[in-house]
Structures are given as structure tokens and as C-alpha cells.
Design a protein around this motif. Structure first.
Motif, PDB file in Angstrom:
ATOM      1  N   GLY A 168     -15.664 -25.764 -22.435  1.00 40.23           N
ATOM      2  CA  GLY A 168     -16.136 -26.970 -22.879  1.00 40.23           C
ATOM      3  C   GLY A 168     -16.630 -27.142 -24.380  1.00 40.23           C
ATOM      4  N   PRO A 169     -16.980 -28.309 -25.022  1.00 44.01           N
ATOM      5  CA  PRO A 169     -17.667 -28.362 -26.317  1.00 44.01           C
ATOM      6  C   PRO A 169     -19.044 -27.636 -26.544  1.00 44.01           C
ATOM      7  CG  PRO A 169     -17.957 -30.432 -25.139  1.00 44.01           C
ATOM      8  CD  PRO A 169     -17.008 -29.749 -24.340  1.00 44.01           C
ATOM      9  N   ILE A 170     -19.811 -27.508 -25.554  1.00 44.21           N
ATOM     10  CA  ILE A 170     -20.957 -26.510 -25.475  1.00 44.21           C
ATOM     11  C   ILE A 170     -20.131 -25.230 -24.729  1.00 44.21           C
ATOM     12  CG2 ILE A 170     -22.884 -25.981 -24.053  1.00 44.21           C
ATOM     13  CD1 ILE A 170     -23.807 -28.921 -24.208  1.00 44.21           C
ATOM     14  N   ASN A 171     -20.122 -24.270 -25.562  1.00 43.06           N
ATOM     15  CA  ASN A 171     -19.237 -23.129 -25.351  1.00 43.06           C
ATOM     16  C   ASN A 171     -20.105 -21.652 -25.110  1.00 43.06           C
ATOM     17  OD1 ASN A 171     -19.518 -22.996 -28.083  1.00 43.06           O
ATOM     18  ND2 ASN A 171     -17.530 -22.829 -28.623  1.00 43.06           N
TER      19      ASN A 171
ATOM     20  N   PHE B 273     -28.173 -24.345 -24.487  1.00 48.18           N
ATOM     21  CA  PHE B 273     -26.820 -24.886 -24.428  1.00 48.18           C
ATOM     22  C   PHE B 273     -26.301 -25.009 -26.090  1.00 48.18           C
ATOM     23  CE2 PHE B 273     -28.361 -26.506 -20.758  1.00 48.18           C
ATOM     24  CZ  PHE B 273     -27.310 -26.325 -19.708  1.00 48.18           C
ATOM     25  N   LEU B 274     -25.185 -24.141 -26.414  1.00 46.05           N
ATOM     26  CA  LEU B 274     -24.925 -23.920 -27.780  1.00 46.05           C
ATOM     27  C   LEU B 274     -23.370 -24.494 -27.908  1.00 46.05           C
ATOM     28  CD1 LEU B 274     -26.740 -21.018 -27.373  1.00 46.05           C
ATOM     29  CD2 LEU B 274     -27.103 -21.562 -29.556  1.00 46.05           C
ATOM     30  N   SER B 275     -23.251 -25.197 -29.053  1.00 41.03           N
ATOM     31  CA  SER B 275     -21.719 -25.598 -29.489  1.00 41.03           C
ATOM     32  C   SER B 275     -21.643 -24.665 -30.798  1.00 41.03           C
ATOM     33  CB  SER B 275     -21.776 -26.904 -29.921  1.00 41.03           C
ATOM     34  OG  SER B 275     -22.046 -27.817 -29.062  1.00 41.03           O
ATOM     35  N   VAL B 276     -20.598 -23.872 -30.546  1.00 39.70           N
ATOM     36  CA  VAL B 276     -20.215 -22.797 -31.712  1.00 39.70           C
ATOM     37  C   VAL B 276     -18.876 -22.788 -32.433  1.00 39.70           C
ATOM     38  CG1 VAL B 276     -20.300 -20.371 -32.159  1.00 39.70           C
ATOM     39  CG2 VAL B 276     -21.972 -21.160 -30.559  1.00 39.70           C
ATOM     40  N   LEU B 277     -18.668 -22.926 -33.429  1.00 39.46           N
ATOM     41  CA  LEU B 277     -17.174 -23.007 -33.758  1.00 39.46           C
ATOM     42  C   LEU B 277     -16.530 -21.723 -33.335  1.00 39.46           C
ATOM     43  CD1 LEU B 277     -17.956 -23.305 -37.641  1.00 39.46           C
ATOM     44  CD2 LEU B 277     -17.070 -25.002 -36.197  1.00 39.46           C
ATOM     45  N   PRO B 278     -15.127 -22.035 -32.858  1.00 38.41           N
ATOM     46  CA  PRO B 278     -14.298 -21.286 -32.263  1.00 38.41           C
ATOM     47  C   PRO B 278     -14.301 -19.835 -32.805  1.00 38.41           C
ATOM     48  CG  PRO B 278     -13.505 -23.214 -31.812  1.00 38.41           C
ATOM     49  CD  PRO B 278     -14.645 -23.518 -32.906  1.00 38.41           C
ATOM     50  N   SER B 279     -14.250 -19.739 -34.140  1.00 35.90           N
ATOM     51  CA  SER B 279     -13.753 -18.723 -34.904  1.00 35.90           C
ATOM     52  C   SER B 279     -15.177 -17.629 -35.054  1.00 35.90           C
ATOM     53  CB  SER B 279     -13.608 -18.876 -36.592  1.00 35.90           C
ATOM     54  OG  SER B 279     -14.438 -20.022 -37.148  1.00 35.90           O
TER      55      SER B 279
ATOM     56  N   PRO C 162     -24.488 -17.306 -36.315  1.00 37.45           N
ATOM     57  CA  PRO C 162     -23.420 -17.904 -36.899  1.00 37.45           C
ATOM     58  C   PRO C 162     -22.598 -18.860 -36.457  1.00 37.45           C
ATOM     59  CG  PRO C 162     -22.764 -15.873 -36.239  1.00 37.45           C
ATOM     60  CD  PRO C 162     -23.887 -15.805 -35.745  1.00 37.45           C
ATOM     61  N   GLY C 163     -22.170 -20.102 -37.053  1.00 40.09           N
ATOM     62  CA  GLY C 163     -21.230 -21.014 -36.354  1.00 40.09           C
ATOM     63  C   GLY C 163     -21.632 -21.888 -35.426  1.00 40.09           C
ATOM     64  N   VAL C 164     -23.211 -21.893 -35.379  1.00 35.53           N
ATOM     65  CA  VAL C 164     -23.686 -22.873 -34.386  1.00 35.53           C
ATOM     66  C   VAL C 164     -23.769 -24.215 -34.954  1.00 35.53           C
ATOM     67  CG1 VAL C 164     -26.046 -23.616 -33.295  1.00 35.53           C
ATOM     68  CG2 VAL C 164     -25.116 -21.221 -33.385  1.00 35.53           C
ATOM     69  N   THR C 165     -23.134 -25.173 -34.421  1.00 34.76           N
ATOM     70  CA  THR C 165     -23.134 -26.630 -34.861  1.00 34.76           C
ATOM     71  C   THR C 165     -24.164 -27.471 -34.201  1.00 34.76           C
ATOM     72  OG1 THR C 165     -21.499 -27.406 -33.340  1.00 34.76           O
ATOM     73  CG2 THR C 165     -20.808 -26.438 -35.505  1.00 34.76           C
ATOM     74  N   GLY C 166     -24.792 -26.911 -32.932  1.00 34.80           N
ATOM     75  CA  GLY C 166     -25.793 -27.725 -32.372  1.00 34.80           C
ATOM     76  C   GLY C 166     -26.228 -27.098 -31.187  1.00 34.80           C
ATOM     77  N   TYR C 167     -27.390 -27.373 -30.655  1.00 32.04           N
ATOM     78  CA  TYR C 167     -27.937 -26.722 -29.428  1.00 32.04           C
ATOM     79  C   TYR C 167     -28.557 -27.843 -28.552  1.00 32.04           C
ATOM     80  CZ  TYR C 167     -32.300 -25.716 -31.256  1.00 32.04           C
ATOM     81  OH  TYR C 167     -33.455 -25.720 -32.016  1.00 32.04           O
ATOM     82  N   GLU C 168     -28.857 -27.685 -27.311  1.00 29.04           N
ATOM     83  CA  GLU C 168     -29.848 -28.416 -26.458  1.00 29.04           C
ATOM     84  C   GLU C 168     -30.673 -27.394 -25.622  1.00 29.04           C
ATOM     85  OE1 GLU C 168     -28.279 -31.653 -24.095  1.00 29.04           O
ATOM     86  OE2 GLU C 168     -26.063 -31.201 -24.889  1.00 29.04           O
ATOM     87  N   THR C 169     -31.832 -27.720 -25.163  1.00 32.59           N
ATOM     88  CA  THR C 169     -32.618 -26.896 -24.707  1.00 32.59           C
ATOM     89  C   THR C 169     -33.140 -27.536 -23.409  1.00 32.59           C
ATOM     90  OG1 THR C 169     -33.685 -25.971 -26.696  1.00 32.59           O
ATOM     91  CG2 THR C 169     -34.660 -25.444 -24.963  1.00 32.59           C
TER      92      THR C 169
ATOM     93  N   ALA D 241     -21.339 -14.783 -32.567  1.00 32.04           N
ATOM     94  CA  ALA D 241     -22.590 -15.465 -31.947  1.00 32.04           C
ATOM     95  C   ALA D 241     -23.232 -14.946 -30.615  1.00 32.04           C
ATOM     96  CB  ALA D 241     -22.308 -17.016 -31.931  1.00 32.04           C
ATOM     97  N   ALA D 242     -22.073 -14.601 -29.864  1.00 39.92           N
ATOM     98  CA  ALA D 242     -22.432 -14.086 -28.558  1.00 39.92           C
ATOM     99  C   ALA D 242     -22.934 -12.835 -28.651  1.00 39.92           C
ATOM    100  CB  ALA D 242     -21.227 -14.231 -27.620  1.00 39.92           C
ATOM    101  N   ASP D 243     -22.331 -11.910 -29.485  1.00 37.08           N
ATOM    102  CA  ASP D 243     -22.736 -10.398 -29.763  1.00 37.08           C
ATOM    103  C   ASP D 243     -24.209 -10.314 -30.340  1.00 37.08           C
ATOM    104  OD1 ASP D 243     -20.332  -9.624 -28.787  1.00 37.08           O
ATOM    105  OD2 ASP D 243     -19.547  -9.378 -30.608  1.00 37.08           O
ATOM    106  N   GLN D 244     -24.491 -11.389 -31.205  1.00 40.32           N
ATOM    107  CA  GLN D 244     -25.715 -11.297 -31.583  1.00 40.32           C
ATOM    108  C   GLN D 244     -26.791 -12.061 -30.607  1.00 40.32           C
ATOM    109  OE1 GLN D 244     -26.254 -12.796 -35.856  1.00 40.32           O
ATOM    110  NE2 GLN D 244     -24.480 -12.240 -36.393  1.00 40.32           N
ATOM    111  N   LEU D 245     -26.586 -12.993 -29.953  1.00 37.36           N
ATOM    112  CA  LEU D 245     -27.164 -13.701 -29.118  1.00 37.36           C
ATOM    113  C   LEU D 245     -27.900 -12.810 -28.075  1.00 37.36           C
ATOM    114  CD1 LEU D 245     -28.381 -16.196 -28.104  1.00 37.36           C
ATOM    115  CD2 LEU D 245     -26.405 -16.825 -26.652  1.00 37.36           C
TER     116      LEU D 245
END
Length: 320
Positions: free
Chosen positions: A271-274, A242-248, A299-306, A253-257
Motif C-alpha cells: 500500500g501507499p503506507i508501506n 504509519f509511514l509513506s516511504v519512497l520505494p528507492s 530517508p525517503g519519508v514523504t509523510g506519516y500518521e500516528t 528507512a526500515a534498517d534505520q527505523l
């Protein structure tokens, strides 16, 4: 599940089915360099082992998809997951995080069925201590070429291209009718079901069933995926990230992921986890290296959970 060791031809066949789950045995044989009888025999062996299944996944215009994340008291997670897996409106159900959480997805046909689960059943279930719902905004599927990294061997890029289906022409403005839904129900159990079986389910001729299926595929109302048990390809560790990514940076980020080799699928959600992703690695060390490497460079990842998967109770609409 019966233990079935895979040789090089098996792995190339699995890769071919990942590219086009309904490719004919003759077409796959031409790409693999073997007879259609050999392909049919190898497929039957893998299918009967219980480790491999082709499934038809409905994707029609206006269909909502939701992910639920449930936390409960320690003794309740497994019974809750089992109850969710028995419901007809759930699509996959995983017990994760050491057995303390349940992850679930649903593809409701109507708003009423969505609300019955989202607003009715789940919030009133005893011993659920936390409940989060994410609506899928856009799903991402890996390019089939990357599947070779999961198998350790597979098709060359030119062979993948030879099996690719044309891109959908565009989604229709209305959902499928009853006959189409009957066809989709059969394909959800067996994506390689023959036209005669589809015709019986839909109450039409084989030629009509073939034409309806061609339309469903060309308009993007159904796609075919491979339900592959991890034991078959020596994958030990599966997890949801679960990743939180800056909207910009969300699009980038999705294209790379989705280009990362361990990723099974990814989705942009509310949601904040987007941004969420399902990943499979050979072992826990492989997951650690993935989290500390490619994930950390998005790019733009501010936090994540596994949330590591402990048990799969349902996948692709079928009980595990």
C-alpha cells in the motif's frame, strides 16, 4: 495486574528473557552472576504478577500476516475491537486514536480463513466506515542489545552475545505437521512450557518433543518474544506509526527505523503506507520528541500518521 517494582537484577533478568525466552535458569544465572534458584524465584514472581510472559511466535514458510485498520462510528469501535479479540484468527487487537479506530493483526493458517475475515466478516460489519488491509511483506525485530534503553538497565553487549541463539539455518518448504502445531499452540500460551507438557500436547515422548522443538527453532519456524506489560517498565505511551516511504529508500528507512530505541517492531507492508512501526515512550512528550527527531531524519519519508494506543484487548494471541 499486581504492581511489581523492578530492581537491577529483575531488569537484567527481563533483558535476558528478551534475548532468549527459553534459556535455562542455570544459563541465565551464569550470565547474571546469581544462582539458578534465584533466577527461578525472580522469574516466578514476575510471571505470577501478570506483567511478564514468554511467548512462542510461529513463523513458518508461506504464513501470511495481515494488519487491518478499521474506522467506525464513535460508539462502535470498542464493541468491534472486543468482537475481534474474541476471534481465534486474530493475533493482537488495539483500540487507538482516542477510541475511534481499531488496529488488528491476523496470521491465517489457510487462504480460506484469511478470506473469511478479509472479504467476508469485516466488510459486512455494521458501522465500519473505513477499512484498510495491509499485507506484511517483511518484519523487522530490534536487536536485543537495544532493549537496555527500554529498561533503563540491563545486560552488557557481551552478556547478550552469551545468551543469543544461533541464527536459523533456513525455512523449510512445508508448514509444520499436526504434532508441531500442537507444540506451537502450547508455546503460544507459555513459551517456557516444559518438554513434558509439549509431549502431552503432541502425543509423543519427551525426547521427541524436545527434538521437534529444536527443529522448529533451528529452522526459524518459531521464535520467542517477551510479552511485557508497559506498567512494569514505566512506559506510558504506545503508538502505531504509519509511514509513506519512497520505494528507492524503503530498505534504508526500515534498517534505520528498527535501530531506534522506542521501536518494538517494524514491518514493510503493501500500500501507499508501506512501512509501519509500534513504538513505546515514557510519556507523550517522549513520543513528540521521537516524532520530531529520529522519525524526521529517516530517508525517503514523504509523510506519516500516528495512532496512539488507548487500550490493548489482545496481544500475542491472548486476551489482554
Amino acid at each position: 495486574m499486581e504492581s511489581v517494582p523492578l530492581d537491577r537484577l529483575d531488569r537484567r533478568l527481563v533483558h535476558a528473557l528478551k534475548v532468549d525466552g527459553r534459556a535455562s535458569f542455570a544459563r541465565m544465572g551464569a550470565v547474571l552472576g546469581v544462582s539458578d534458584q534465584t533466577v527461578a524465584r525472580r522469574y516466578a514472581r514476575l510471571r505470577s504478577s501478570g506483567g511478564l510472559r514468554v511467548v512462542g511466535v510461529p513463523e513458518w514458510y508461506g504464513m501470511e500476516q495481515w494488519f487491518f485498520r478499521l474506522r467506525s462510528t464513535p460508539d462502535a469501535a470498542a464493541p468491534i475491537a472486543e468482537a475481534l479479540a474474541r476471534r481465534t484468527d486474530t493475533y493482537w487487537v488495539h483500540l487507538v486514536s482516542g477510541g475511534s479506530e481499531v488496529l488488528c493483526s491476523t496470521r491465517p493458517d489457510t487462504r480460506a480463513s484469511r478470506d473469511a475475515l478479509l472479504l467476508g466478516k469485516l466488510p459486512r460489519t455494521p458501522r465500519i466506515t473505513d477499512f484498510t488491509a495491509y499485507q506484511l511483506l517483511r518484519g523487522y525485530e530490534p536487536d536485543p542489545t537495544l532493549f537496555v534503553h527500554r529498561l533503563g538497565d540491563g545486560l552488557e553487549p557481551a552478556e547478550v552475545d552469551a545468551l543469543r541463539q544461533p541464527a536459523p539455518t533456513g525455512l523449510p518448504p512445508v508448514p509444520p505437521d499436526d504434532a508441531d502445531r500442537a507444540i506451537l499452540a502450547v508455546l503460544g500460551r507459555d513459551g517456557r512450557a516444559g518438554h513434558a507438557e509439549l509431549a502431552r500436547a503432541a502425543g509423543c515422548s519427551e525426547s521427541t518433543a524436545r527434538r521437534r522443538l529444536d527443529t522448529l527453532r533451528s529452522t526459524g519456524q518459531v521464535r520467542f518474544d517477551l510479552d511485557l506489560v508497559n506498567d512494569l517498565i514505566e512506559v506510558d505511551t504506545t503508538a502505531m506509526i504509519f509511514l509513506s516511504v519512497l520505494p528507492s529508500e524503503l530498505f534504508a528507512a526500515a534498517d534505520q527505523l528498527i535501530r531506534h530505541a522506542p521501536v518494538n517492531f517494524a514491518a514493510a507492508v503493501t500500500g501507499p503506507i508501506n512501512l509501519i512501526a509500534s513504538v513505546s515512550c515514557p510519556d507523550a512528550r517522549g513520543l513528540f520528541e521521537y516524532l520530531g527527531g529520529p522519525i524526521g531524519r529517516l530517508p525517503g519519508v514523504t509523510g506519516y500518521e500516528t495512532a496512539p494506543s488507548v487500550r490493548v484487548l489482545k496481544r500475542h494471541g491472548q486476551l489482554g
